[in-house]
Write a protein that holds these residues in place. Structure first.
Motif, PDB file in Angstrom:
ATOM      1  N   LEU A 250       0.800  -1.277   0.124  1.00 50.66           N
ATOM      2  CA  LEU A 250      -0.171  -0.084  -0.418  1.00 50.66           C
ATOM      3  C   LEU A 250       0.241   1.151   0.037  1.00 50.66           C
ATOM      4  O   LEU A 250       0.517   1.957  -0.660  1.00 50.66           O
ATOM      5  N   VAL A 251       2.113   1.531   1.011  1.00 48.24           N
ATOM      6  CA  VAL A 251       2.421   2.377   1.028  1.00 48.24           C
ATOM      7  C   VAL A 251       3.093   2.914  -0.387  1.00 48.24           C
ATOM      8  O   VAL A 251       3.535   3.668  -0.938  1.00 48.24           O
ATOM      9  N   GLN A 252       4.252   1.429  -1.166  1.00 50.13           N
ATOM     10  CA  GLN A 252       4.502   1.399  -1.755  1.00 50.13           C
ATOM     11  C   GLN A 252       3.973   1.842  -3.279  1.00 50.13           C
ATOM     12  O   GLN A 252       4.813   2.732  -4.125  1.00 50.13           O
ATOM     13  N   ARG A 253       2.533   2.057  -3.676  1.00 57.12           N
ATOM     14  CA  ARG A 253       1.683   1.486  -4.871  1.00 57.12           C
ATOM     15  C   ARG A 253       1.586   3.316  -4.624  1.00 57.12           C
ATOM     16  O   ARG A 253       1.101   4.079  -5.977  1.00 57.12           O
ATOM     17  N   THR A 254       1.443   4.077  -3.274  1.00 53.60           N
ATOM     18  CA  THR A 254       0.978   5.618  -3.428  1.00 53.60           C
ATOM     19  C   THR A 254       2.289   6.536  -4.139  1.00 53.60           C
ATOM     20  O   THR A 254       2.123   6.840  -4.506  1.00 53.60           O
ATOM     21  N   VAL A 255       3.685   5.646  -2.862  1.00 50.95           N
ATOM     22  CA  VAL A 255       4.237   6.572  -3.549  1.00 50.95           C
ATOM     23  C   VAL A 255       4.488   6.292  -5.380  1.00 50.95           C
ATOM     24  O   VAL A 255       5.226   7.364  -5.862  1.00 50.95           O
ATOM     25  N   ALA A 256       4.185   5.823  -5.623  1.00 48.86           N
ATOM     26  CA  ALA A 256       4.680   5.141  -7.321  1.00 48.86           C
ATOM     27  C   ALA A 256       3.414   6.319  -8.062  1.00 48.86           C
ATOM     28  O   ALA A 256       3.589   5.751  -9.744  1.00 48.86           O
ATOM     29  N   SER A 257       2.701   6.395  -7.075  1.00 51.35           N
ATOM     30  CA  SER A 257       1.231   7.321  -8.198  1.00 51.35           C
ATOM     31  C   SER A 257       2.188   7.942  -9.078  1.00 51.35           C
ATOM     32  O   SER A 257       3.047   9.316  -8.467  1.00 51.35           O
TER      33      SER A 257
ATOM     34  N   VAL B  60      -8.723  11.395  -8.569  1.00 49.54           N
ATOM     35  CA  VAL B  60      -9.860  12.540  -9.044  1.00 49.54           C
ATOM     36  C   VAL B  60      -8.894  13.394  -9.674  1.00 49.54           C
ATOM     37  O   VAL B  60      -7.384  13.909  -9.237  1.00 49.54           O
ATOM     38  N   TRP B  61      -9.374  13.745 -11.047  1.00 51.27           N
ATOM     39  CA  TRP B  61      -8.330  14.833 -11.819  1.00 51.27           C
ATOM     40  C   TRP B  61      -9.659  15.687 -13.104  1.00 51.27           C
ATOM     41  O   TRP B  61     -10.852  14.940 -13.061  1.00 51.27           O
ATOM     42  N   THR B  62      -8.863  16.342 -13.385  1.00 52.47           N
ATOM     43  CA  THR B  62      -9.691  17.494 -13.988  1.00 52.47           C
ATOM     44  C   THR B  62      -9.442  17.201 -15.732  1.00 52.47           C
ATOM     45  O   THR B  62     -10.722  17.315 -16.242  1.00 52.47           O
ATOM     46  N   VAL B  63      -8.489  16.955 -15.549  1.00 53.25           N
ATOM     47  CA  VAL B  63      -7.548  16.446 -16.922  1.00 53.25           C
ATOM     48  C   VAL B  63      -7.927  15.346 -17.966  1.00 53.25           C
ATOM     49  O   VAL B  63      -7.418  14.834 -17.392  1.00 53.25           O
ATOM     50  N   PRO B  64      -8.495  15.319 -19.343  1.00 52.77           N
ATOM     51  CA  PRO B  64      -8.986  14.458 -19.886  1.00 52.77           C
ATOM     52  C   PRO B  64      -6.508  13.628 -20.232  1.00 52.77           C
ATOM     53  O   PRO B  64      -7.473  12.577 -20.174  1.00 52.77           O
ATOM     54  N   GLU B  65      -5.628  14.239 -20.620  1.00 53.58           N
ATOM     55  CA  GLU B  65      -4.787  13.559 -20.785  1.00 53.58           C
ATOM     56  C   GLU B  65      -4.096  13.221 -19.612  1.00 53.58           C
ATOM     57  O   GLU B  65      -3.339  11.959 -20.080  1.00 53.58           O
ATOM     58  N   HIS B  66      -4.828  13.392 -18.718  1.00 50.94           N
ATOM     59  CA  HIS B  66      -4.427  12.476 -16.935  1.00 50.94           C
ATOM     60  C   HIS B  66      -5.087  10.831 -17.151  1.00 50.94           C
ATOM     61  O   HIS B  66      -4.875  10.025 -16.387  1.00 50.94           O
ATOM     62  N   ASP B  67      -5.826  10.718 -18.045  1.00 47.21           N
ATOM     63  CA  ASP B  67      -6.382   9.255 -17.893  1.00 47.21           C
ATOM     64  C   ASP B  67      -5.990   8.233 -17.992  1.00 47.21           C
ATOM     65  O   ASP B  67      -5.830   6.875 -16.754  1.00 47.21           O
ATOM     66  N   ALA B  68      -5.181   8.541 -18.414  1.00 45.38           N
ATOM     67  CA  ALA B  68      -4.361   7.140 -19.203  1.00 45.38           C
ATOM     68  C   ALA B  68      -3.052   6.771 -18.168  1.00 45.38           C
ATOM     69  O   ALA B  68      -3.168   4.816 -17.514  1.00 45.38           O
ATOM     70  N   PRO B  69      -2.826   7.871 -17.969  1.00 43.77           N
ATOM     71  CA  PRO B  69      -1.819   6.951 -16.397  1.00 43.77           C
ATOM     72  C   PRO B  69      -2.238   6.693 -15.040  1.00 43.77           C
ATOM     73  O   PRO B  69      -1.841   5.752 -14.592  1.00 43.77           O
ATOM     74  N   TYR B  70      -3.749   7.509 -15.062  1.00 37.68           N
ATOM     75  CA  TYR B  70      -4.201   7.218 -13.432  1.00 37.68           C
ATOM     76  C   TYR B  70      -5.316   5.686 -13.852  1.00 37.68           C
ATOM     77  O   TYR B  70      -4.505   4.990 -12.651  1.00 37.68           O
ATOM     78  N   ASP B  71      -5.507   5.719 -14.954  1.00 38.20           N
ATOM     79  CA  ASP B  71      -5.976   4.682 -14.813  1.00 38.20           C
ATOM     80  C   ASP B  71      -4.899   2.947 -15.286  1.00 38.20           C
ATOM     81  O   ASP B  71      -4.897   2.328 -14.201  1.00 38.20           O
TER      82      ASP B  71
ATOM     83  N   ALA C  13      -2.074  -1.267 -12.118  1.00 36.52           N
ATOM     84  CA  ALA C  13      -1.523  -1.966 -11.828  1.00 36.52           C
ATOM     85  C   ALA C  13      -1.350  -2.177  -9.904  1.00 36.52           C
ATOM     86  O   ALA C  13      -0.897  -2.580  -9.462  1.00 36.52           O
ATOM     87  N   THR C  14      -2.514  -1.223  -9.146  1.00 40.65           N
ATOM     88  CA  THR C  14      -2.101  -0.826  -7.884  1.00 40.65           C
ATOM     89  C   THR C  14      -3.099  -1.975  -7.614  1.00 40.65           C
ATOM     90  O   THR C  14      -2.688  -3.359  -6.825  1.00 40.65           O
ATOM     91  N   ALA C  15      -4.353  -2.217  -8.415  1.00 42.30           N
ATOM     92  CA  ALA C  15      -5.133  -3.915  -8.150  1.00 42.30           C
ATOM     93  C   ALA C  15      -3.790  -5.085  -8.427  1.00 42.30           C
ATOM     94  O   ALA C  15      -4.316  -5.975  -7.821  1.00 42.30           O
ATOM     95  N   ALA C  16      -3.456  -5.102  -9.496  1.00 42.00           N
ATOM     96  CA  ALA C  16      -2.335  -6.181  -9.617  1.00 42.00           C
ATOM     97  C   ALA C  16      -1.527  -6.549  -8.569  1.00 42.00           C
ATOM     98  O   ALA C  16      -1.575  -7.784  -8.178  1.00 42.00           O
ATOM     99  N   ALA C  17      -0.929  -5.616  -8.467  1.00 36.86           N
ATOM    100  CA  ALA C  17       0.070  -5.399  -6.860  1.00 36.86           C
ATOM    101  C   ALA C  17      -0.775  -6.285  -5.414  1.00 36.86           C
ATOM    102  O   ALA C  17      -0.127  -6.343  -4.838  1.00 36.86           O
ATOM    103  N   MET C  18      -1.930  -5.407  -5.257  1.00 42.15           N
ATOM    104  CA  MET C  18      -2.535  -5.831  -3.863  1.00 42.15           C
ATOM    105  C   MET C  18      -3.540  -7.772  -4.392  1.00 42.15           C
ATOM    106  O   MET C  18      -4.105  -7.827  -3.236  1.00 42.15           O
ATOM    107  N   ARG C  19      -3.303  -7.537  -4.895  1.00 44.40           N
ATOM    108  CA  ARG C  19      -4.107  -8.923  -5.724  1.00 44.40           C
ATOM    109  C   ARG C  19      -4.056 -10.701  -4.250  1.00 44.40           C
ATOM    110  O   ARG C  19      -4.718 -11.048  -4.149  1.00 44.40           O
TER     111      ARG C  19
END
Length: 361
Positions: free
Chosen positions: A230-237, A281-292, A297-303
């Motif tokens: 959880l800590v590592q995935r936060t830092v990786a945001s 949460v974000w406002t710019v469509p260009e941020h969709d890809a990196p945050y998705d 990746a976070t879901a995979a790491a926590m699986r």
């Protein structure tokens, strides 16, 4: 037509000194929250929203108006408590309310990021002995530029504990003091306040109308490997400008875990002691890809640390295998599919976390 929002429900109930256990952001629609289960600050004391649901009125896909409760259409009522919008359009909800307020104790206890893992590791034994009157959310995030925070902490990793104590204030002070002593906080804002202020304090983390994604699931035990992930995935945001990123961890237990049998509702909570949620949460469509990509990746790491059952409202659809496991057992999923076949046999209500109708014989 716009349905009732959480903030409106809270305000109306507080006029009579009452609460209905619900969510944590005032702009949340009460209908969707309820049909998915409903968790929040009061779940350890009073259970999930569906545990306090007494009846529903629903318009069927063929235009009939029906009632569902423990005696009338009981199978439908079972399914509506956690099965989402799969069975019809629910137009009215009848809840059990509880006496509470107007004052409670709540706020934030903020620890620097280098204490995050150590504090999280102490929460499991702490909450095992905590009273049901204590609700606890925790957030791993990047410190906003709050005036009460040292400037050098702005933008850095922090762990925020968000306790809500709804019992005796003397007991609350003792409990919060012990919670703060799990580390060396840089800020502690916990104080007497109102329930309405308490249940709106997370609004800033989910501004209405922003773009968002969410992944999450249940944890049986808050182990060291799970905490490190959880800590590592936060830092990786990506932590891009103009965004809000958080990984939230909610303590279950108490009423939501102990008072309702697993098979009593479609909503599952079996084996779960904690719930994690990666939310951005974000406002710019260009941020969709990196945050998705980060969320996936976070879901995979926590699986490896996550149970197959889950609270469906706090994670986006992750495919058919996930949907078949999210309700806790194959038998519960099959029952939902059979009820779906009765009320929506053509699967008209399918633009959701969909339960396909069981094949008819």
């Amino acid at each position: 037509m716009i349905g009732v929002l959480l903030g409106e429900l809270d305000a109306a109930a507080q006029e009579h000194g009452l609460v209905v256990p619900s969510g944590t952001v005032t702009s949340t629609g009460v209908a969707g929250l309820t049909l998915g289960g409903g968790i929040g600050h009061l779940m350890r004391r009073f259970g999930a929203t569906v545990d306090n649901l007494l009846a529903c009125e629903m318009v069927t896909v063929d235009g009939r108006k029906v009632r569902a409760d423990e005696k009338e259409n009981p199978d439908l009522f079972w399914a509506l408590r956690g099965g989402g919008g799969n069975f019809g359009v629910v137009t009215a909800f009848e809840y059990r309310a509880h006496v509470l307020g107007p004052e409670v104790a709540s706020g934030q206890i903020i620890f620097p990021g280098d204490q995050a893992a150590a504090v999280l590791a102490q929460l499991a034994p702490f909450m095992a002995d905590a009273p049901r009157e204590l609700g606890l959310a925790t957030t791993l995030t990047f410190a906003p530029p709050l005036p009460e925070l040292p400037e050098e902490a702005h933008g850095k990793l922090v762990l925020i504990l968000i306790p809500v104590h709804t019992g005796d204030f003397a007991d609350a002070e003792k409990t919060i003091a012990k919670l703060a002593a799990l580390g060396t906080p840089v800020v502690n804002t916990v104080q007497r306040t109102t329930w309405l202020k308490t249940n709106s304090m997370l609004d800033a983390t989910a501004p209405y109308g922003w773009r968002t994604n969410a992944r999450g699931g249940y944890i049986a035990s808050l182990t060291e490997p799970a905490i490190d992930t959880l800590v590592q995935r936060t830092v990786a945001s990506p932590n891009l400008p103009g965004t809000i990123t958080a990984i939230n961890v909610w303590s279950l237990g108490g009423a939501i875990s102990e008072d309702i049998e697993e098979d009593a509702t479609a909503f599952s909570r079996a084996g779960a002691s904690w719930l994690w949620e990666a939310a951005t949460v974000w406002t710019v469509p260009e941020h969709d890809a990196p945050y998705d990509a980060w969320a996936d990746a976070t879901a995979a790491a926590m699986r490896p640390h996550t149970l197959p059952n889950a609270y469906i409202n706090l994670t986006q659809d992750q495919g058919e295998a996930w949907r078949r496991g999210v309700y806790g057992s194959e038998a519960k999923y099959q029952r939902l599919a059979e009820i779906k076949a009765v009320w929506d046999p053509r699967n008209l209500l399918r633009h959701n976390k969909n339960i396909a109708p069981a094949p008819t014989q």
